[in-house]
Design a protein around this motif. Sequence first.
Motif, PDB file in Angstrom:
ATOM      1  N   TYR A 204       0.750  -1.237   0.060  1.00  0.00           N
ATOM      2  CA  TYR A 204      -0.023  -0.102   0.026  1.00  0.00           C
ATOM      3  C   TYR A 204       0.947   1.189  -0.113  1.00  0.00           C
ATOM      4  O   TYR A 204       1.703   1.467   0.911  1.00  0.00           O
ATOM      5  N   PRO A 205       0.641   2.161  -0.719  1.00  0.00           N
ATOM      6  CA  PRO A 205       1.370   3.484  -0.969  1.00  0.00           C
ATOM      7  C   PRO A 205       1.318   4.552   0.015  1.00  0.00           C
ATOM      8  O   PRO A 205       1.084   5.540  -0.146  1.00  0.00           O
ATOM      9  N   ASN A 206       1.351   4.135   1.298  1.00  0.00           N
ATOM     10  CA  ASN A 206       1.370   4.861   2.422  1.00  0.00           C
ATOM     11  C   ASN A 206       2.056   4.643   3.536  1.00  0.00           C
ATOM     12  O   ASN A 206       2.115   3.337   4.066  1.00  0.00           O
ATOM     13  N   SER A 207       3.198   5.188   3.684  1.00  0.00           N
ATOM     14  CA  SER A 207       4.169   4.995   4.832  1.00  0.00           C
ATOM     15  C   SER A 207       3.943   4.600   6.018  1.00  0.00           C
ATOM     16  O   SER A 207       4.540   4.163   6.915  1.00  0.00           O
ATOM     17  N   ASN A 208       2.720   5.541   6.501  1.00  0.00           N
ATOM     18  CA  ASN A 208       2.607   5.478   7.730  1.00  0.00           C
ATOM     19  C   ASN A 208       1.717   4.337   8.289  1.00  0.00           C
ATOM     20  O   ASN A 208       2.106   3.784   9.497  1.00  0.00           O
ATOM     21  N   LEU A 209       1.320   3.396   7.183  1.00  0.00           N
ATOM     22  CA  LEU A 209       0.838   2.054   7.773  1.00  0.00           C
ATOM     23  C   LEU A 209       2.064   1.429   7.971  1.00  0.00           C
ATOM     24  O   LEU A 209       1.754   0.604   9.070  1.00  0.00           O
ATOM     25  N   LYS A 210       3.242   1.696   7.498  1.00  0.00           N
ATOM     26  CA  LYS A 210       4.422   0.554   7.830  1.00  0.00           C
ATOM     27  C   LYS A 210       5.081   1.069   9.080  1.00  0.00           C
ATOM     28  O   LYS A 210       5.691   0.227   9.884  1.00  0.00           O
ATOM     29  N   SER A 211       4.719   2.140   9.517  1.00  0.00           N
ATOM     30  CA  SER A 211       5.370   2.759  10.884  1.00  0.00           C
ATOM     31  C   SER A 211       4.541   1.820  12.040  1.00  0.00           C
ATOM     32  O   SER A 211       5.070   2.012  13.183  1.00  0.00           O
ATOM     33  N   PHE A 212       3.489   1.222  11.774  1.00  0.00           N
ATOM     34  CA  PHE A 212       2.833   0.312  12.782  1.00  0.00           C
ATOM     35  C   PHE A 212       4.010  -0.646  13.468  1.00  0.00           C
ATOM     36  O   PHE A 212       3.625  -1.214  14.380  1.00  0.00           O
ATOM     37  N   TYR A 213       4.851  -1.038  12.575  1.00  0.00           N
ATOM     38  CA  TYR A 213       5.723  -2.173  12.932  1.00  0.00           C
ATOM     39  C   TYR A 213       6.814  -1.753  13.565  1.00  0.00           C
ATOM     40  O   TYR A 213       7.194  -2.641  14.394  1.00  0.00           O
ATOM     41  N   LYS A 214       6.937  -0.549  13.835  1.00  0.00           N
ATOM     42  CA  LYS A 214       8.466  -0.217  14.383  1.00  0.00           C
ATOM     43  C   LYS A 214       7.872   0.922  15.619  1.00  0.00           C
ATOM     44  O   LYS A 214       7.105   1.692  15.485  1.00  0.00           O
TER      45      LYS A 214
END
Length: 430
Positions: A221-231
């Motif tokens: 998904y082209p939204n980097s904020n979603l990936k910040s959920f992991y860290k």
Amino acid sequence: MSSFISRNNTYSKIEDLPTGLLYKVTNAFVISNLGQLKHVTGLIKKEKINDCFLLVIYTEANLSVPRAIHDSFDSSIFDKVLFFKLPNNPNSINFKNIKYIESSYRKIIHRISPSRLYLNSFQFHYAVLANISKQLGSSVILIEEGLGTYRLSNEECYENFNSIDSKLLRKISKETLSKTEIFKKLYKRYKMTREFATESKRFFRKFYLSPEVQCRIINFYPNSNLKSFYKPFLDFDEAYTSFPALTKDKFNVKKNNYYFSFEEPTIDERQYALSIIEKYNIKPEDYLYLSQKFNINRVEYLLIVKHSLLRLLEGNDSIVFVKLHPKQEHELVLQGFLEMEKETQGRIKVIEESGFLIEEVIKLSKVQGVIGITSSALVYSSLISSECKSYSIADTLVIKLIDHKRNEKGIAMIKDHTRILKQFENIQFI
């Protein structure tokens, strides 16, 4: 609209916030429980912080907490309060939920545009909120919330399930399709039945909702904020904690401030603590034992605790006062401690009440020691009373508990909590 919302300047929808708030909120505080409300209220009063907005996040799973916050927050401190409902299990890896949370947090931050955002946590959806706030120009500040603040290392990252392999398919198949007799007997002939069709749907649903597949969707998904959920979010502009030096090791904080939330108890907390001390005649030469609930065999637990406390009492006239866990102890544990009281002729004595603030009892009674497993009071006792020593029986429990399946979860949790405790030099492990 949430049925418990009734106070002035209190809202349950982002859209209901007054438009005049735009670009005018200076300090926004985010909480999810009463303990956090106490922490932030104390900080606001101590630091004389003005123009405060309160964001209360909650789920349908426990509506009693937001109701209690609604009824108890100080309206003279918070100008506006928004109660925002998250999906259930907001820390689980679910693309739909995380996307909704990210979108909602973005709307809230756009709406109130805080100069400073104060968080009690830094994980999962809080990390998403922190990253959004940073992107939109807010300073992000950490407020300590117990020992959980110190459990992560700078390099730690949550597991990002990035592979989908045959093991996953076999695991889900075993939980769904392979359970059916049709699958076992007729699969080779491709005979479809209602049972097989039902289990097939379950298989594809579990497969789609598995962390591995959900992570793949999030990563694409082209939204980097979603990936910040992991860290975990580590780049705070400022922090208010009890151990600034340790905070500096754990986070990338520009400015560390000392803040101890138990410094100024309420009048009621102080009076209740004094009543406990007077009722049980707790003296400076005595000890407090703080019982905790773990998923371990209760009979074994009681026996190990008894032997540990008796060793501490050898050669002195002290008394160990047992404070049971505020969440109702199992009847067997309560009875076990009452039996200890009889056996030791009151050298080990049970405090019948459990809802009082232990930190204030430590401070006012000036007991010589606090004993526990992994209670946060073991860490904070030296800040509360400089003469008070802390003793943990965590290692003893792990060594002496029988290696049995019924103790596995409890031992694992004790070990996990002990790793945090061992960062603090004031605790003796006995």
